[in-house]
Design an enzyme around this catalytic site. Structure first.
Site, PDB file in Angstrom:
ATOM      1  N   SER A  49       0.838  -1.203   0.000  1.00 28.91           N
ATOM      2  CA  SER A  49       0.000   0.000   0.000  1.00 28.91           C
ATOM      3  C   SER A  49       0.869   1.249   0.000  1.00 28.91           C
ATOM      4  CB  SER A  49      -0.908   0.000   1.221  1.00 28.91           C
ATOM      5  OG  SER A  49      -0.162   0.405   2.358  1.00 28.91           O
ATOM      6  N   LYS A  50       0.186   2.344  -0.249  1.00 29.06           N
ATOM      7  CA  LYS A  50       0.826   3.649  -0.247  1.00 29.06           C
ATOM      8  C   LYS A  50       1.571   3.872   1.067  1.00 29.06           C
ATOM      9  CE  LYS A  50      -1.782   7.298   0.421  1.00 29.06           C
ATOM     10  NZ  LYS A  50      -3.079   7.949   0.266  1.00 29.06           N
ATOM     11  N   ARG A  51       0.957   3.433   2.160  1.00 31.35           N
ATOM     12  CA  ARG A  51       1.561   3.637   3.474  1.00 31.35           C
ATOM     13  C   ARG A  51       2.881   2.876   3.653  1.00 31.35           C
ATOM     14  NH1 ARG A  51      -3.253   2.075   5.529  1.00 31.35           N
ATOM     15  NH2 ARG A  51      -4.241   3.068   3.787  1.00 31.35           N
TER      16      ARG A  51
ATOM     17  N   GLY B 285       5.123   2.466   1.445  1.00 25.96           N
ATOM     18  CA  GLY B 285       6.143   3.297   0.812  1.00 25.96           C
ATOM     19  C   GLY B 285       6.607   4.394   1.758  1.00 25.96           C
TER      20      GLY B 285
END
Ligand code: GLU
Length: 513
Positions: free
Chosen positions: A264-266, A268
């Site tokens: 997920s974006k998190r 990263g």
């Protein structure tokens, strides 16, 4: 089955920036199309107007272009099957929904959102948390199957809001063969009566998706595993329309580097690597970093993504786009999730950096310097790149690690100065400076020869003198071949850096003492 021309599509919803998982789906479609001499199409699935995000469409187009996997046709690329954006195809879908109603395969449902919520709440209170509108519950709801024909006609005439739902039969097995997952079989008792057409006059994703795949003559649907649960409904719709279904291939998930679950974006943000192809600024002004802006090469990026789910069946790891087009087959895509490895991603970039010629790197470095308003250099850029490339992962590393070529020597590494610059060093370096002044040929080999002759004549060890010479020329304690650095700097600069350095370090030392 007749041999249809291969036509595949990437069909993102422009609800935000494309995540690496989305780009991988696009890439596999692209590779499959190229491998089979087919067409790769970009279709935007924007039927859910509430999720519209400004700039997302352009971001998708720009990302594909940057990765070098531009579609042959589609939104932003033209073609004979357009429009390629579902909101612009709006008028096309209703007749298909009507056709299913006429054939008794779909029905009108007049239940208001409040009534549906009420139904769900009641079911929850009775211990059924997952209430569904389905072949059992539909008889208790307000729809054209439960209401009298007169009432239905009356409601339609009055313009009462309605949706159109698929009428899932009871107890029927829907089977299809997925190229990656093999046979998939689902009983309709586990499926609900999905909405095909919404009260706002738009089709849902399900209806638009299959109408478009059919009318755009899509031969293979290659998409993420998260769409596998929708595939039985899609198969059912193809049967309902009596259309030949495309072949399906559901790609494995891309997993977090450090645990279970989808990347997920998190992750990263948390682990410090990009999850998006290009920088993205959200509506709050927050910037998410992209592969491009982080210094990844498009060919490295493509290679990284290709290996998240696919492998060639042997040990080879480096494949450029052309090689991937030749070798890629869906049969070699695995079923299980692919763990994203940020270190491996860097490794790929390093390999692609090393493969580039020094001239190419020099051009990229010039671009990097100009873009970032950094200090340029009068030294030749290509030899600097040649020297620095073995240690660099990104173009920026060449600048960062070789700052002394661009910004000169601005300070002297404290630790090296403390440990290596002894009392007698000033004297030794001054003598070496005199020798260096007399050298004419500043090729690396020659300087090295002279330097070694000097230390032998003085009966000194290399370890005592070389770090100090490095300190004078670069200000840092380690780096690539110092003699090659001297060659790039040239006689005049070497002498000047030595003179300045000896004076400054000697002064620093005397202050310490
Ligand atoms: N619109 C879907 C998405 O956002 C596409 C699913 C499909 O490819 O059928 O990923």
């Amino acid at each position: 089955m007749s041999e249809k021309k291969v036509r595949v599509r990437f069909a993102p919803s422009p609800t935000g920036p494309l995540h690496v998982g989305g780009v991988r789906t696009a890439l596999y479609n692209y590779l499959f199309a190229r491998h089979h001499g087919g067409d790769f199409i970009l279709r935007l699935e924007d039927t859910d107007q509430t999720r519209f995000v400004e700039g997302a469409e352009q971001y998708i187009i720009d990302s594909l272009k940057w990765a070098g996997i531009s579609p042959d046709e589609g939104q932003g690329f033209g073609g004979d099957f357009g429009p390629y954006k579902q909101s612009e195809r709006k008028a096309m879908y209703k007749p298909y929904a009507d056709q299913l109603i006429e054939q008794g395969k779909a029905y009108y449902a007049f239940d208001t959102p409040e009534e549906l919520d009420q139904m769900r709440d009641n079911a929850k209170k009775m211990g059924m948390p997952n209430w569904q509108y389905n072949s059992i519950t539909r008889s208790n709801m307000k729809n054209s199957l439960s209401l009298s024909q007169e009432e239905v006609e009356e409601r339609l005439k009055n313009g009462d809001p309605y949706v159109i739902r698929i009428k899932m039969p009871r107890d029927m097995d829907i089977k299809f063969e997925d190229i990656i997952r093999g046979w998939v079989s689902v009983n309709t008792n586990n499926l609900d009566d999905k909405v095909l057409f919404k009260a706002d006059g738009m089709p849902t994703y399900h209806l638009a998706n299959i109408v478009d795949d059919h009318t755009m003559e899509i031969s293979h649907v290659i998409r993420g595993e998260e769409w596998l649960p929708s595939a039985p409904l899609h198969q059912f719709l193809y049967q309902a329309f009596e259309w030949e279904a495309p072949k399906f291939a559901h790609l494995p998930l891309i997993l977090k580097p450090d645990g279970p679950g989808k990347l997920s974006k998190r992750d990263g943000d948390r682990l410090g690597f990009p999850v998006f192809p290009l920088n993205w600024t959200n509506s709050e002004g927050e910037v998410y970093s992209g592969y491009k802006e982080s210094g990844y090469f498009p060919d490295a990026f493509v290679n990284i993504l290709a290996f998240l789910g696919w492998n060639p069946g042997d040990e080879r790891e480096l494949f450029n786009l052309d090689e991937l087009c030749k070798e890629f087959t869906l049969e070699r895509v695995g079923k299980s999730g692919a763990k994203f490895d940020p270190d491996k991603a860097k490794w790929y970039n390093q390999q692609y950096l090393r493969q580039r010629s020094s001239d190419e790197l020099a051009d990229l470095l010039k671009g990097y310097i100009a873009e970032n308003g950094l200090q340029n250099t009068s030294f030749e850029m290509a030899p600097i790149c040649e020297l620095m490339k073995e240690r660099a992962t990104f173009i920026k590393d060449i600048y960062e690690d070789g700052k002394y070529f661009f910004e000169g020597v601005t300070s002297y590494d404290e630790k090296t100065t403390r440990k290596k610059w002894k009392e007698q060093t000033t004297g030794i370096m001054t003598e070496w400076l005199e020798t260096a002044k007399s050298i004419e040929d500043y090729s690396a080999d020659h300087v090295e020869e002279q330097f070694k002759a000097f230390i032998t004549s003085k009966e000194l060890g290399l370890g005592a003198v070389l770090p100090n010479f490095r300190l004078l020329l670069t200000g840092v304690g380690s780096g690539p071949s110092l003699f090659s650095i001297a060659e790039i700097l040239g006689k005049e600069e070497v002498i000047s850096r030595m003179e300045t350095g000896i004076a400054k370090i000697t002064e620093l030392k005397s202050q310490e003492a």
